[in-house]
Structures are given as C-alpha cells and as structure tokens.
Design a protein around this motif. Sequence first.
Motif, PDB file in Angstrom:
ATOM      1  N   PHE A  44     -47.963 -41.757  27.160  1.00 25.87           N
ATOM      2  CA  PHE A  44     -47.992 -40.368  27.648  1.00 25.87           C
ATOM      3  C   PHE A  44     -48.099 -39.392  26.478  1.00 25.87           C
ATOM      4  CE2 PHE A  44     -45.654 -36.432  28.612  1.00 25.87           C
ATOM      5  CZ  PHE A  44     -46.432 -35.963  29.651  1.00 25.87           C
ATOM      6  N   MET A  45     -47.250 -39.606  25.441  1.00 28.98           N
ATOM      7  CA  MET A  45     -47.293 -38.742  24.266  1.00 28.98           C
ATOM      8  C   MET A  45     -48.648 -38.828  23.575  1.00 28.98           C
ATOM      9  SD  MET A  45     -44.504 -37.096  24.020  1.00 28.98           S
ATOM     10  CE  MET A  45     -42.763 -37.064  24.455  1.00 28.98           C
ATOM     11  N   SER A  46     -49.200 -40.025  23.539  1.00 31.07           N
ATOM     12  CA  SER A  46     -50.509 -40.218  22.916  1.00 31.07           C
ATOM     13  C   SER A  46     -51.593 -39.444  23.675  1.00 31.07           C
ATOM     14  CB  SER A  46     -50.864 -41.705  22.880  1.00 31.07           C
ATOM     15  OG  SER A  46     -52.161 -41.908  22.385  1.00 31.07           O
ATOM     16  N   ALA A  47     -51.490 -39.452  25.007  1.00 26.36           N
ATOM     17  CA  ALA A  47     -52.473 -38.727  25.818  1.00 26.36           C
ATOM     18  C   ALA A  47     -52.389 -37.219  25.553  1.00 26.36           C
ATOM     19  CB  ALA A  47     -52.245 -39.018  27.295  1.00 26.36           C
ATOM     20  N   VAL A  48     -51.159 -36.689  25.461  1.00 32.94           N
ATOM     21  CA  VAL A  48     -50.973 -35.266  25.162  1.00 32.94           C
ATOM     22  C   VAL A  48     -51.557 -34.930  23.793  1.00 32.94           C
ATOM     23  CG1 VAL A  48     -49.259 -33.455  24.742  1.00 32.94           C
ATOM     24  CG2 VAL A  48     -48.933 -35.055  26.631  1.00 32.94           C
ATOM     25  N   PHE A  49     -51.217 -35.762  22.812  1.00 34.48           N
ATOM     26  CA  PHE A  49     -51.712 -35.568  21.445  1.00 34.48           C
ATOM     27  C   PHE A  49     -53.244 -35.620  21.404  1.00 34.48           C
ATOM     28  CE2 PHE A  49     -52.482 -37.902  17.253  1.00 34.48           C
ATOM     29  CZ  PHE A  49     -52.580 -36.726  16.523  1.00 34.48           C
ATOM     30  N   THR A  50     -53.816 -36.592  22.080  1.00 31.94           N
ATOM     31  CA  THR A  50     -55.266 -36.802  22.022  1.00 31.94           C
ATOM     32  C   THR A  50     -56.028 -35.663  22.687  1.00 31.94           C
ATOM     33  OG1 THR A  50     -54.900 -39.188  22.061  1.00 31.94           O
ATOM     34  CG2 THR A  50     -57.109 -38.433  22.588  1.00 31.94           C
ATOM     35  N   PHE A  51     -55.632 -35.281  23.906  1.00 31.04           N
ATOM     36  CA  PHE A  51     -56.348 -34.208  24.598  1.00 31.04           C
ATOM     37  C   PHE A  51     -56.178 -32.869  23.871  1.00 31.04           C
ATOM     38  CE2 PHE A  51     -55.843 -36.998  28.493  1.00 31.04           C
ATOM     39  CZ  PHE A  51     -57.182 -37.341  28.537  1.00 31.04           C
ATOM     40  N   SER A  52     -55.001 -32.650  23.293  1.00 31.58           N
ATOM     41  CA  SER A  52     -54.791 -31.407  22.529  1.00 31.58           C
ATOM     42  C   SER A  52     -55.707 -31.371  21.306  1.00 31.58           C
ATOM     43  CB  SER A  52     -53.324 -31.309  22.078  1.00 31.58           C
ATOM     44  OG  SER A  52     -52.466 -31.263  23.185  1.00 31.58           O
TER      45      SER A  52
END
Length: 523
Positions: A44-52
């Motif tokens: 989940f954190m990776s998805a937030v980081f990546t899309f940001s």
Amino acid sequence: MEHELLKYVIVILIAGFFSVFLCGYGCMKMKDAPGARYYILVTFMSAVFTFSYVFELTSSTLEQMKFWLGIEYLAMPFIPVFLLFMCFDYVGQKIKPWMYSLLYVIPIMTIFMHHTNDLHHLYYTSMEFNNDGPFPIIDLEGGPWFYIHSIFLFLCLMISIIILLMQLKKSVVRFRTQILLMVAGLVFPIIANYYYINGWSPYGIDLGPVSMSLSFLFHGIAIVSFQMFNVAPIARDIVFESIQEGVMVLNNQRIIVDYNHVMHTIIPILNTQTIGKPIEQVFDGNPRLLERISNGKACDHQMIIAGEKRYYHIRFSPVQNKNGLHIGKIISFVNITERMQIQEKLEHLASMDGLTKVLNRTFFIKQMEETFESLERDGGSMAVIMFDIDHFKNVNDTFGHEVGDYVLTHVAAIAKESIRATDIMGRYGGEEFIICLKNRSMQEAYALAETIRTRVSEKYAYINKKEIYVTSSFGIAHDSLGAGDNQEFIHSLMRQADQALYAAKRNGRNCVRSYTNALRYTM
C-alpha cells in the motif's frame, strides 16, 4: 508529454498498479498469515509512493513537484521498516516492544525533517527546478538527515536479507525458491538507491519506484506461484523432516500447505507440484482416504504400500497463528502396523481351537454370520457339513486321552487339507466338527463330505508304533437365502445338519447323509 518521459511514467504506473493488485490480493487471500499484514502495508505504501512520484514527474512547476514529493514522504520512510517487520514475522521471530517502537522513530523523524526542511535544510540542502533535460525534474541535494535515512533504509533491507538467508539453511528444498525470490526482491531497492544517491540514474530520476516494480514482481511470483505466505509460515515451526510420523498440513481452504518426507513414502502422489492444490484434487483417486481426512476425526486406516499391508492411525491437530486464529490443521499418520499385526495374531490365537488349530465354536459362528451377511447382500446359498469321529470314546478309553487328542488333530488336518480357502471350518465341541460352504450346491457339499470321510477311513494315525484307524459320520444341510431371511437361517441350517448327522449314525456310521424332504419325514 515528452516521449522519453512517457516511457518512465508507464513503467512507474505499472509498478504502482502492480502494488495495488498485490495489496488487494493480500487482503483477500492471506490476511491472517504470518507476515502478510506487513506485506499488505508495504505494498500500500509503495503504491502511494509510486503514484505520487508519477505526479511529481509530470508536474511543470517547482511548487507542484515539492507538493507531490511531500506526499511521497508520507509513505516511503515506512517501507523499509515494514519490510523488516514482514521478514521477522515470516520466520517467526518476535521483536521486543521497545525495539518495535524504536524502529518507528527514524521514519517519523524523516517525515518531520522533510516537511520542515525549509526551516533548517537538514534533509535537503537545496531543492532546484531543473529544465535542462528532455523533461523538467527537481534537483535535490541531500543533507545530513537524508543520509541518516538512507543508511537506515539500507540497514533495514540488509537485516531483512540476512534474516531470510539464515532461514534458508533451515528450510526444506521445496521452500528455498520462495525465500530466494524474497531475497531477490529486496536486493533491487538497494541497487536502485545506490545508483540514485551517486547520481548515476538517467536524467536524475529516482529509480526507487522502478525498482519496486521489479521487487514486487518477484514477491508476486512467490505469492501467486508458490503460495509463499500460505505455505512456509504455517509449517515452518511445526513440520520437522526428522520426525518419524507422516505429517501433512492443510490451510483453512483445505489446500495442501506442506508435508514431510515420511508422508511422501506413505502417499507417493505428494510432490512439490501438489503444494497449493486442494486436497480433493490431489486425493481424487483415493476416495476412502479423502473421506477419512474430510471427516476430521481420529481413526485407523489400512493401506497397501509396495505390496505390503500397513496400518496408520490418522489424527488431527489445529494450527493457530499467534493471535489464536485457526489457520489450518496438521494431519499426522502414525504407523501402527506392528501393533495391528500383534493384535491380529492375538485375535487369530483367540479364535483358534488350541488343539486342532481350526476355529473354535464362537468364532466359527461369527465367521458364519459374516458369510450370511454377504449372501444377504449379494444373494446365494449356504451349505453346512457337520461330522464327528465314530466311537471316539472307545479310543480314549483304550489308548488314553493323549492318543485321543492326536486322533482329533489327525482328523482335523485331513479335513483342512480337503476344503477350499473360502470354506470355514471349526471345532463344534468334543470330537464334533463343522464346515460352512458359501455358494456350493448340495451335490458339491456331499462330494466334499464323501472325500473327507474316505480319507479319514483310509489314513491311519501312527502312535507308539501302533496303527489306529477311525471312521467318521457326516450330516449335510443346504439352502438358498430368500427375502426376509434372518440370523435364524444359520441356526436352522446347523440344526438340520445335526439331524442329518444323527441319521448317519443310526444308519451304521461311516457314511454321509443329507437333510432332504425324505429325511425330514423319516426322522
């Protein structure tokens, strides 16, 4: 959007969507498994980081880039910590509460230092808009805390790798691929950060999100193909290859999770390909065993292995995670063949007449009742031959009871040699014997009785240099089972054979008589 930028955006978007997919998969399929909750958090954190980061790359002003960089830093600092916790939980090592709390200090401080950087410049000494390349990026010059966080990230990843490699030594061969895939997934972020920090990444792009796509690709293969969290964690502390019992582990979805080498010798169809498959699919060719396992109740089970009959006691034990939730069951196969063989021998000895080595009266009737039940099911006929030794009292009175016992064994041995393996013979009492024949006609029964009678009369017993001749008399009864017949059928048949035997004695002995309609009226 520049073509060069578009390539990187597409790759990073793929990484983001893949992280979302793995996060959703973890929530639906493995949320109760050890290590899974941290895996869900890190994806989940990776998805937030990546899309940001995608929004950062596509921004056209410095202020927009700084905004999305701030969003990235709400998630990114926790990724190495959650990876470390995942590895600890995966191998079953508990972290002390104070250490657990301490590991959150640096990520929280990193977020604080990053969002207050304009006040102290300890995280970035400079943040500048760079438009010299094919697309604009933000040039960042790391400050003291940036390098503290980078070292912290590196240490978390290295400790995670060391934990997994230490577990690799303890794991059985079929689980090593999972751990190696996990290690490979952790190596990519280290390499990516090394390139980024040294300024070797193309156009100054942060390779972290791209490395995450490769990292979670390996983790995804481990989860989807090898059922990582649904295999090793459940079994790792319970199933030992050294134990003598066959052990198989199922999860709550009745999927085969693990087995030891002893279990493979018991059920050879188990192999590395059967792990992750439903038990109904694997045991489709053995419905009896599947039924016993499905019942979930302790029981004894007979199997033929390498042409030998073996017995196993099947027992079931629940598997719980550290929160007390039921996550599967252990099925143990305890070899009780030796015990059952001893029990069978004892039952055999208990069923035999000690002198003549034929069934005693109790067990003969029991066997006869089982024969009746099979005939009642399938239909057929039954014949009973009852015979005794003529003038046996004279033998005892003349030669003694020791000679009498020898004569009994002599006659019993002749009769045993004459009957088939499917025929049942017992000692009815004293010098009287009884034979039960399944699906044999009256003519066949009569012929068998006549054969035994002839052999007894022709073969003498040689005792103390004396030839002792005896004769025997036979009574036969025969009938077919009809609708509504019950256990009284057996006793009626034995009474008829007994009456025919007495008719033989009244007719001079050493002869065979059958229970017929004519006999019924003359007796």
